[in-house]
Write an enzyme that holds these catalytic residues in place. Structure first.
Site, mmCIF file in Angstrom:
data_model
loop_
_atom_site.group_PDB
_atom_site.id
_atom_site.type_symbol
_atom_site.label_atom_id
_atom_site.label_comp_id
_atom_site.label_asym_id
_atom_site.label_seq_id
_atom_site.Cartn_x
_atom_site.Cartn_y
_atom_site.Cartn_z
ATOM 1 N N LYS A 84 57.445 17.967 45.836
ATOM 2 C CA LYS A 84 56.597 16.783 45.993
ATOM 3 C C LYS A 84 57.326 15.731 46.835
ATOM 4 C CE LYS A 84 55.110 15.072 42.089
ATOM 5 N NZ LYS A 84 54.853 14.246 40.869
ATOM 6 N N LYS A 103 65.492 12.084 42.489
ATOM 7 C CA LYS A 103 64.475 11.063 42.241
ATOM 8 C C LYS A 103 63.387 11.681 41.399
ATOM 9 C CE LYS A 103 62.515 7.093 42.733
ATOM 10 N NZ LYS A 103 62.484 7.092 41.233
ATOM 11 N N LYS A 147 64.297 15.027 37.119
ATOM 12 C CA LYS A 147 63.381 14.560 36.068
ATOM 13 C C LYS A 147 64.166 14.395 34.782
ATOM 14 C CE LYS A 147 58.914 13.763 35.636
ATOM 15 N NZ LYS A 147 57.920 13.506 36.709
ATOM 16 N N ASP A 160 57.258 7.886 33.661
ATOM 17 C CA ASP A 160 56.348 9.039 33.584
ATOM 18 C C ASP A 160 55.569 8.815 32.280
ATOM 19 O OD1 ASP A 160 56.012 11.838 35.078
ATOM 20 O OD2 ASP A 160 55.857 12.289 32.954
ATOM 21 N N GLN A 212 58.963 18.239 41.311
ATOM 22 C CA GLN A 212 59.325 16.964 41.936
ATOM 23 C C GLN A 212 60.071 17.189 43.253
ATOM 24 O OE1 GLN A 212 58.723 14.033 39.665
ATOM 25 N NE2 GLN A 212 58.626 13.017 41.645
#
Ligand code: GLU
Length: 453
Positions: A117, A93, A129, A169, A114
């Protein structure tokens, strides 16, 4: 720089050797490894079975050509990436970035960040990503559509609601997600809403997703300020950037009684002592897709409003109590941090991914400035993406209030988890350490449970 212990130093040396010419990725890995010394000391088993080495190596990296035809009928070529970093906790994700600076190292650093996170959100999502060096600036709507379609023509075979779920993004918002979803649906002949997040409401989007990153960062900083008995009320705030993250940071800061006095884009920054006018920023950025200097032209000189061109100074020269960098990586340097400290900043909340350089973070921490790292403070965006996936899976659509309440609760628990972890590992108030360790431990436990994969 923190001295790493021998084992972690050799892991970093190997990462640098295997990923040459990718300074942002090295920077992101080093920061996490700096925090892991305390984990390995307490729990040496986490260094077994090359667990840390495996976490630093993406599971899969896809690089592909994107040909498209511009309005002058010329064939154009861009390069695109999807780095599927870690799927121990759920499907990959993470967003897609369209910006000329995009290369494999940038996408790798973003995918690495990510992973931790997403773990911090407590939701069932792995890390990934993607992006392209395509520059959306100055492109017509039709050019954007043709590019997104060509991009998805390759990407569609690598993603899916149980495999990899991209979102937006920098340079990718609702318009681009719409074009990508349309092409995915056409190629697969499936109305698979959960394959992308950040969708518009009428085809499976979630309320509060657009606002989530900026709101989430503001909630996080509010919790951090509360630990020192203070709040946003009456505070002067500087927010860099003027995209989604920055705009909804402004909205939430204002609702908490603070005043955002400056915002920026790559052409420079504007200051409005009376508080930046959100409606006008949205008109300039979202409707006209124009430069931020338009703000001054419309508002007129004087009355506490001025514009400073990029190169003639930085937004961090503007005095404030709270700084919320929400533009891009390494936008806030050691020199900027010194200026902020000199002007009395008390807290920093990162809305962008890795906006502060390692030097800047050290200067803030040494000066006793409360510092919220992006992988914790900006996790509200991806957390709300996970809520969008939940709504898609149950074919449901929640109210704004319900969704925002979930977001607020998630941010509160990320804050408390980071603070408690920092304390447990002997560094109270160090949110960088708390976020890195809490994120790492969740990913590492899951990876161990799944065996050597
Ligand atoms: N690009 C955002 C981030 O950096 C959001 C990712 C998502 O919603 O998947 O976290």
């Amino acid at each position: 720089m923190v001295q790493l212990d021998e084992k972690l130093e050799s892991i970093l040396a190997e990462v640098i050797k295997r990923n040459q010419g990718e300074p942002e990725f090295h920077q992101a890995v080093r920061e996490v490894l700096e925090s892991l010394g305390r984990v390995v000391a307490k729990r040496p088993d986490f260094a077994d079975d090359a667990l840390i080495e495996r976490i630093c190596e993406p599971e899969r990296q896809i690089i592909f050509r994107v040909p498209w035809i511009d309005d002058k009928n010329q064939v154009r070529i861009n390069r695109a990436f999807r780095v599927q970093f870690n799927s121990a906790l759920g499907p990959y994700k993470g967003g897609i970035r369209f910006h000329p600076s995009v290369n494999v190292g940038i996408i790798k650093f973003l995918g690495f960040e990510q992973t931790f996170k997403n773990a911090l959100t407590g939701m069932p999502i792995g890390g990934g990503k993607g992006g392209s060096d395509f520059d959306p600036k100055g492109k017509s709507d039709r050019e954007i559509m043709r590019f997104c379609q060509s991009f998805m023509t390759e990407l569609h075979r690598h993603i899916g609601e149980y495999t990899d779920v991209p979102a937006g993004d920098i340079g990718v918002g609702g318009r681009e997600i719409g074009y990508m979803f349309g092409q995915y649906k056409r190629l697969t002949n499936r109305y698979e809403a959960g394959v992308l997040t950040g969708k518009a409401l009428f085809y499976g989007g979630s309320r509060a997703r657009t606002e989530a990153t900026g709101y989430g960062n503001t909630y996080f900083v509010q919790s951090m300020l509360a630990t020192k008995g203070t709040s946003f009320d009456g505070k002067k705030v500087v927010v860099s950037g003027s995209g989604n993250v920055a705009i909804y940071t402004l909205e939430k800061v204002r609702s908490f009684g603070g005043t955002v006095v400056a915002m920026s884009d790559s052409s420079g920054y504007i200051v409005d002592e009376n508080g930046i006018d959100q409606e006008l920023i949205q008109e300039i950025k979202e409707v006209r897709r124009a430069r931020i200097s338009e703000y001054l032209r419309i508002k007129g000189e004087g009355k506490g409003v001025y514009f400073v061109k990029a190169g003639d100074g930085t937004i961090w020269d503007v005095a404030c109590d709270v700084a919320m960098p929400s533009a891009t990586q390494n936008e806030l340097t050691g020199k900027d941090a010194r200026a902020l400290v000199k002007n009395g900043v008390i807290a920093v909340g990162e809305g962008a991914n890795m906006p502060s350089t390692p030097d800047a973070i050290r200067i803030f921490q040494e000066a006793g400035v409360m510092f919220a790292p992006g992988k914790a403070a900006n996790a509200g965006g991806v957390a709300t993406s996970a809520l969008e996936m939940q709504q898609n899976a149950s074919r449901d659509s929640w109210s704004f209030a319900q969704t925002e309440a979930r977001l607020a609760a998630i941010m509160g628990s990320i804050h408390d988890n980071c603070a408690a972890t920092a304390e447990e590992y002997g560094a109270p108030g160090d949110y960088v350490l708390g976020a890195n360790i809490a994120g790492f431990v969740r990913v590492a436990e899951a990876m161990r449970a799944l065996g050597v994969i």
